[in-house]
Structure formats: C-alpha cells, structure tokens
Scaffold this motif. Structure first.
Motif, PDB file in Angstrom:
ATOM      1  N   ASP A 211      -5.808  -5.536   3.858  1.00 49.56           N
ATOM      2  CA  ASP A 211      -5.185  -4.227   4.026  1.00 49.56           C
ATOM      3  C   ASP A 211      -4.133  -4.341   5.136  1.00 49.56           C
ATOM      4  OD1 ASP A 211      -5.718  -1.031   3.583  1.00 49.56           O
ATOM      5  OD2 ASP A 211      -5.015  -1.506   5.622  1.00 49.56           O
ATOM      6  N   VAL A 212      -2.927  -3.814   4.866  1.00 46.79           N
ATOM      7  CA  VAL A 212      -1.826  -4.036   5.813  1.00 46.79           C
ATOM      8  C   VAL A 212      -2.086  -3.368   7.170  1.00 46.79           C
ATOM      9  CG1 VAL A 212      -0.366  -2.112   4.978  1.00 46.79           C
ATOM     10  CG2 VAL A 212       0.690  -4.097   6.073  1.00 46.79           C
ATOM     11  N   GLY A 213      -2.733  -2.188   7.157  1.00 49.35           N
ATOM     12  CA  GLY A 213      -3.033  -1.496   8.414  1.00 49.35           C
ATOM     13  C   GLY A 213      -3.998  -2.322   9.255  1.00 49.35           C
ATOM     14  N   GLU A 214      -5.032  -2.861   8.611  1.00 45.29           N
ATOM     15  CA  GLU A 214      -6.014  -3.683   9.337  1.00 45.29           C
ATOM     16  C   GLU A 214      -5.380  -4.976   9.824  1.00 45.29           C
ATOM     17  OE1 GLU A 214     -10.087  -2.054   7.214  1.00 45.29           O
ATOM     18  OE2 GLU A 214      -9.290  -4.000   6.603  1.00 45.29           O
ATOM     19  N   ALA A 215      -4.527  -5.584   8.973  1.00 39.33           N
ATOM     20  CA  ALA A 215      -3.868  -6.827   9.389  1.00 39.33           C
ATOM     21  C   ALA A 215      -3.006  -6.585  10.632  1.00 39.33           C
ATOM     22  CB  ALA A 215      -3.018  -7.378   8.243  1.00 39.33           C
ATOM     23  N   MET A 216      -2.472  -5.361  10.741  1.00 40.95           N
ATOM     24  CA  MET A 216      -1.649  -5.019  11.920  1.00 40.95           C
ATOM     25  C   MET A 216      -2.512  -4.658  13.130  1.00 40.95           C
ATOM     26  SD  MET A 216       1.377  -2.832  10.013  1.00 40.95           S
ATOM     27  CE  MET A 216       1.753  -1.850  11.439  1.00 40.95           C
ATOM     28  N   GLY A 217      -3.841  -4.661  12.938  1.00 34.24           N
ATOM     29  CA  GLY A 217      -4.735  -4.390  14.067  1.00 34.24           C
ATOM     30  C   GLY A 217      -5.105  -2.917  14.193  1.00 34.24           C
ATOM     31  N   GLY A 218      -4.826  -2.141  13.145  1.00 35.09           N
ATOM     32  CA  GLY A 218      -5.129  -0.705  13.190  1.00 35.09           C
ATOM     33  C   GLY A 218      -6.080  -0.305  12.079  1.00 35.09           C
ATOM     34  N   GLN A 219      -5.956   0.980  11.688  1.00 36.73           N
ATOM     35  CA  GLN A 219      -6.824   1.519  10.637  1.00 36.73           C
ATOM     36  C   GLN A 219      -6.339   1.093   9.264  1.00 36.73           C
ATOM     37  OE1 GLN A 219      -6.955   5.780  11.128  1.00 36.73           O
ATOM     38  NE2 GLN A 219      -8.779   5.555  12.409  1.00 36.73           N
ATOM     39  N   ALA A 220      -7.264   1.055   8.295  1.00 39.35           N
ATOM     40  CA  ALA A 220      -6.886   0.718   6.921  1.00 39.35           C
ATOM     41  C   ALA A 220      -5.915   1.769   6.380  1.00 39.35           C
ATOM     42  CB  ALA A 220      -8.132   0.658   6.047  1.00 39.35           C
ATOM     43  N   LEU A 221      -4.924   1.293   5.614  1.00 39.49           N
ATOM     44  CA  LEU A 221      -3.929   2.207   5.033  1.00 39.49           C
ATOM     45  C   LEU A 221      -4.069   2.273   3.512  1.00 39.49           C
ATOM     46  CD1 LEU A 221      -0.829   1.138   7.178  1.00 39.49           C
ATOM     47  CD2 LEU A 221      -2.156   3.258   7.378  1.00 39.49           C
ATOM     48  N   GLY A 222      -5.001   1.529   2.959  1.00 40.48           N
ATOM     49  CA  GLY A 222      -5.217   1.548   1.512  1.00 40.48           C
ATOM     50  C   GLY A 222      -4.165   0.785   0.734  1.00 40.48           C
ATOM     51  N   VAL A 223      -3.453  -0.108   1.390  1.00 38.62           N
ATOM     52  CA  VAL A 223      -2.432  -0.929   0.709  1.00 38.62           C
ATOM     53  C   VAL A 223      -2.698  -2.397   1.066  1.00 38.62           C
ATOM     54  CG1 VAL A 223       0.039  -1.495   0.582  1.00 38.62           C
ATOM     55  CG2 VAL A 223      -0.678   0.899   0.738  1.00 38.62           C
ATOM     56  N   ALA A 224      -3.004  -3.192   0.036  1.00 40.89           N
ATOM     57  CA  ALA A 224      -3.265  -4.616   0.278  1.00 40.89           C
ATOM     58  C   ALA A 224      -1.947  -5.387   0.258  1.00 40.89           C
ATOM     59  CB  ALA A 224      -4.209  -5.157  -0.785  1.00 40.89           C
ATOM     60  N   VAL A 225      -1.788  -6.328   1.157  1.00 41.05           N
ATOM     61  CA  VAL A 225      -0.570  -7.154   1.189  1.00 41.05           C
ATOM     62  C   VAL A 225      -0.582  -8.073  -0.034  1.00 41.05           C
ATOM     63  CG1 VAL A 225       0.744  -8.847   2.523  1.00 41.05           C
ATOM     64  CG2 VAL A 225      -0.592  -7.092   3.721  1.00 41.05           C
ATOM     65  N   THR A 226       0.564  -8.123  -0.707  1.00 38.60           N
ATOM     66  CA  THR A 226       0.678  -8.933  -1.917  1.00 38.60           C
ATOM     67  C   THR A 226       1.813  -9.952  -1.775  1.00 38.60           C
ATOM     68  OG1 THR A 226       1.117  -8.844  -4.302  1.00 38.60           O
ATOM     69  CG2 THR A 226       2.205  -7.195  -2.980  1.00 38.60           C
ATOM     70  N   ASP A 227       1.750 -10.999  -2.625  1.00 35.80           N
ATOM     71  CA  ASP A 227       2.883 -11.942  -2.672  1.00 35.80           C
ATOM     72  C   ASP A 227       3.611 -11.822  -4.005  1.00 35.80           C
ATOM     73  OD1 ASP A 227       1.102 -13.070  -4.427  1.00 35.80           O
ATOM     74  OD2 ASP A 227       0.867 -14.968  -3.331  1.00 35.80           O
ATOM     75  N   ASP A 228       3.334 -10.713  -4.758  1.00 31.10           N
ATOM     76  CA  ASP A 228       3.942 -10.535  -6.080  1.00 31.10           C
ATOM     77  C   ASP A 228       4.970  -9.388  -6.020  1.00 31.10           C
ATOM     78  OD1 ASP A 228       4.631  -9.942  -8.673  1.00 31.10           O
ATOM     79  OD2 ASP A 228       2.596 -10.137  -9.451  1.00 31.10           O
ATOM     80  N   PRO A 229       6.255  -9.719  -5.791  1.00 32.89           N
ATOM     81  CA  PRO A 229       7.242  -8.644  -5.611  1.00 32.89           C
ATOM     82  C   PRO A 229       7.389  -7.747  -6.835  1.00 32.89           C
ATOM     83  CG  PRO A 229       8.321 -10.828  -5.601  1.00 32.89           C
ATOM     84  CD  PRO A 229       6.846 -11.056  -5.633  1.00 32.89           C
ATOM     85  N   LEU A 230       7.407  -8.341  -8.017  1.00 29.60           N
ATOM     86  CA  LEU A 230       7.670  -7.517  -9.203  1.00 29.60           C
ATOM     87  C   LEU A 230       6.572  -6.480  -9.416  1.00 29.60           C
ATOM     88  CD1 LEU A 230       9.815  -7.022 -11.215  1.00 29.60           C
ATOM     89  CD2 LEU A 230       8.805  -8.727 -12.727  1.00 29.60           C
ATOM     90  N   GLU A 231       5.323  -6.909  -9.235  1.00 29.55           N
ATOM     91  CA  GLU A 231       4.199  -5.979  -9.388  1.00 29.55           C
ATOM     92  C   GLU A 231       4.307  -4.854  -8.336  1.00 29.55           C
ATOM     93  OE1 GLU A 231       0.700  -6.879  -7.520  1.00 29.55           O
ATOM     94  OE2 GLU A 231      -0.646  -6.064  -9.053  1.00 29.55           O
ATOM     95  N   ALA A 232       4.680  -5.217  -7.115  1.00 33.60           N
ATOM     96  CA  ALA A 232       4.796  -4.208  -6.052  1.00 33.60           C
ATOM     97  C   ALA A 232       5.960  -3.257  -6.330  1.00 33.60           C
ATOM     98  CB  ALA A 232       5.001  -4.900  -4.707  1.00 33.60           C
ATOM     99  N   PHE A 233       7.106  -3.799  -6.738  1.00 30.95           N
ATOM    100  CA  PHE A 233       8.299  -2.962  -6.937  1.00 30.95           C
ATOM    101  C   PHE A 233       8.107  -2.006  -8.127  1.00 30.95           C
ATOM    102  CE2 PHE A 233      11.430  -6.370  -5.032  1.00 30.95           C
ATOM    103  CZ  PHE A 233      10.700  -6.356  -3.848  1.00 30.95           C
ATOM    104  N   ALA A 234       7.303  -2.434  -9.110  1.00 36.01           N
ATOM    105  CA  ALA A 234       7.101  -1.604 -10.309  1.00 36.01           C
ATOM    106  C   ALA A 234       6.463  -0.262  -9.954  1.00 36.01           C
ATOM    107  CB  ALA A 234       6.242  -2.356 -11.319  1.00 36.01           C
TER     108      ALA A 234
END
Ligand SMILES: NC(=O)C1=CN([C@@H]2O[C@H](COP(=O)(O)OP(=O)(O)OC[C@H]3O[C@@H](n4cnc5c(N)ncnc54)[C@H](OP(=O)(O)O)[C@@H]3O)[C@@H](O)[C@H]2O)C=CC1
Ligand SMILES: O=C(O)C1=N[C@H](C(=O)O)C[C@H](O)C1
Length: 269
Positions: free
Chosen positions: A47-70
């Motif tokens: 989760d990007v919020g947790e990775a930043m050292g804070g609260q969960a934001l409900g968004v997982a970091v991905t390495d798939d740009p097309l899936e994210a941009f869609a």
C-alpha cells in the motif's frame, strides 16, 4: 453525478512522487487510483500510504502502467526522460491527461511526445509553480525592454541529488529571455565556462548550476549592465508548490482538446 478525476502518480517513491501522493490524497477534487514504480522496486505490491510510512490509502503500488492508467483520468509524472516517453504513449492510449514535470529531456525526446499529443492532452513544464511561471513572464518583459548592454545570466541552485543541468526552470527562463530579445536560445546560450574562455560575448545568455545539500530550487535571472544590475529571483522552499501546480494541470486538462500545453495555458498567464 459529479465526476471526480482519478489520478495515477508515477515514480511514487521519489521526492516529487511522495509529495504528489500526499497532495492528491489531501484534495477533495481528485482521487488517487494508482501509484507506479519500476519493476523490481521494493514498494511493488505494498500500500503506497504504508510504504511512505503513514496510514494505508487503499492503493497498492504497481509496475503495470497500462493497467493503472486504464482506471485513471490523469497521470502525473515526475520521473526520468525515458520513462516519461514510455508513459506518454500509454497515457494517450488510455486517453488520460498526462502532466509531465520530468526535466532533462532532449529536443528529440520532446519531439517524440508529438504522436501521443495527437490523441490526448499533455501538459509539460520544467516548473509547475505559480511563482516561476510568473517569473517567466517577467523575464520575457524585462528582456524585451532592455538592449544588449544588459548581459543576461541565469543562475540556479538545487539539492545534491539532482541529475540534470541546467535545470528545466533555468531553460524556461533562458527561453523567455531569448524570446523577449527576439533571438533563438540555441544561438546564444553559454552553458559552460571553464578555462581561458575569452571575454563574454555580447548578446549571449549564460547558465550556472549550483548543486548542494537539500536546496529545493532557486533561480535568479541577472541583467547586468555597466553601472547597474537587475535580479529577478524565485526561491522554492517546499516541493508542495510544484505538486499543487501539477494537480491544477491535471484538472484543467479534463475535457480539453488533444495537444501539448504548458503551465502558462493552465494558469492563464
Ligand atoms: N516540473 C517541476 O515543477 C518539477 C520537476 N521536477 C523533476 O521531476 C523529476 C523527478 O524529480 P525527483 O522526484 O526529485 O526525483 P527522484 O529521483 O526522487 O524520483 C524519480 C522517481 O521516478 C522513478 N522512476 C524512474 N524511472 C521509472 C520508470 N521507468 N518507471 C517507474 N518509475 C520510474 C524513480 O525510481 P528509481 O528510484 O527506481 O529510479 C523515482 O522513484 C526530475 O526530472 C526533476 O527535475 C522536480 C520538481 C519540480
Ligand atoms: O529536480 C528538482 O528538484 C527540480 N527540478 C525542476 C527543474 O529542473 O527546474 C524544478 C524545480 O526547480 C525542482
């Protein structure tokens, strides 16, 4: 029903990436729908919020740009030139507004954005802050008002991690000064002086890059003539100014005709 644009942040772990994640999640005008990092990055799947050292934001970091941009209406991209070119093609495919803050792109790389801009909105600026974009307008005016008795030098200072020089902002200011004078920057730019350089050439525009510590970004445009000097200065002390501008650009681009725009368009300067 009101539509709240979904935003993907590329390079989410970077200095600007993290600032953008915070800015987007603090805003009620947009929602964070994706956070991207390169394959193999240790944030992938977290989760990007947790990775930043804070609260969960409900968004997982991905390495798939097309899936994210869609899933998104805009991509805010402060990464690196090669990555930005790849994201431009994919953002256009997904018809997302592509806000590009990445600097250090060559003229060829900038020209390579054109096919993407036929299908989607691209807003690109070497500096997204209101203050710098105003300074660009002032620089153009002052350069137009003065003759070549005034030597123009652009001096910039940044943190020691910065990898490109002159900064994107310095180049914007140099372009503005050249435009004010009615010359082409590539014909008059002095980008490095070292050794026995000979005397300064009249009409040239010089660039100087300082790198040190945690300087966020400082730019001076010096107009120096015999007997007097004018200095136009912008000092950024917080990366939030760039993130706020980028968010404004992502919102402004919604529903605009495909093409390439800059922050002067967004801010109506
Ligand atoms: N226009 C403006 O207003 C501003 C522009 N900038 C510009 O933004 C850019 C980024 O600056 P900054 O945040 O300080 O730099 P950072 O190095 O902190 O962040 C860049 C991020 O992009 C990631 N990245 C690079 N390539 C890829 C890829 N192929 N896929 C996914 N992620 C990738 C990096 O990952 P990794 O670490 O794995 O390489 C890193 O997380 C620079 O060009 C800078 O000049 C900065 C501030 C304001
Ligand atoms: O790399 C940075 O940090 C910055 N880059 C941009 C540039 O190259 O001008 C904008 C800002 O000055 C910070």
């Amino acid at each position: 029903m009101t539509h709240i644009p979904g935003i993907v942040i590329t390079g989410a772990s970077g200095r600007m990436g993290q600032m953008l994640v915070r800015t987007v999640t603090d805003s009620d005008k947009v929602r964070l729908v994706g956070a991207l990092e390169r394959p193999g990055h240790d944030w992938i799947g977290r989760d990007v919020g947790e990775a930043m050292g804070g609260q969960a934001l409900g968004v997982a970091v991905t390495d798939d740009p097309l899936e994210a941009f869609a899933k998104a209406q805009a991509v805010i991209d402060f990464t690196a030139p090669a990555a930005t070119l790849e994201f431009a093609a994919l953002a256009a495919q997904a018809r997302c507004v592509h806000v590009i803050g990445t600097t250090g792109m060559t003229a060829e790389q900038i020209a390579a954005l054109e096919p993407a801009a036929r299908h989607a909105v691209i807003v690109r600026a070497g500096n997204m802050s209101l203050g710098v974009n105003l300074l660009v307008q002032l620089t153009k005016k002052v350069a137009a008002a003065l003759d070549e008795d005034f030597d123009i030098e652009v001096i910039e200072a940044h943190h020691h991690h910065k990898i490109d020089a002159p900064s994107g902002t310095a180049l914007m200011l140099g372009e503005a000064a050249a435009e004010g004078r009615g010359v082409r920057l590539e014909d008059v730019a002095d980008r490095a002086r070292d050794g026995i350089t000979g005397a300064r050439q009249r009409g040239h525009i010089g660039f100087h890059a300082i790198r040190g510590g945690d300087i966020v970004g400082e730019h001076d445009v010096l107009f120096a003539a015999p007997g007097e000097r004018i200095v136009l200065r912008h000092v950024a002390t917080d990366r939030a100014v760039f993130a706020r501008g980028a968010l404004k650009a992502a919102l402004w681009g919604q529903g605009k005709a495909p093409g390439q725009y800059d922050m002067v368009d967004v801010l109506g300067l």
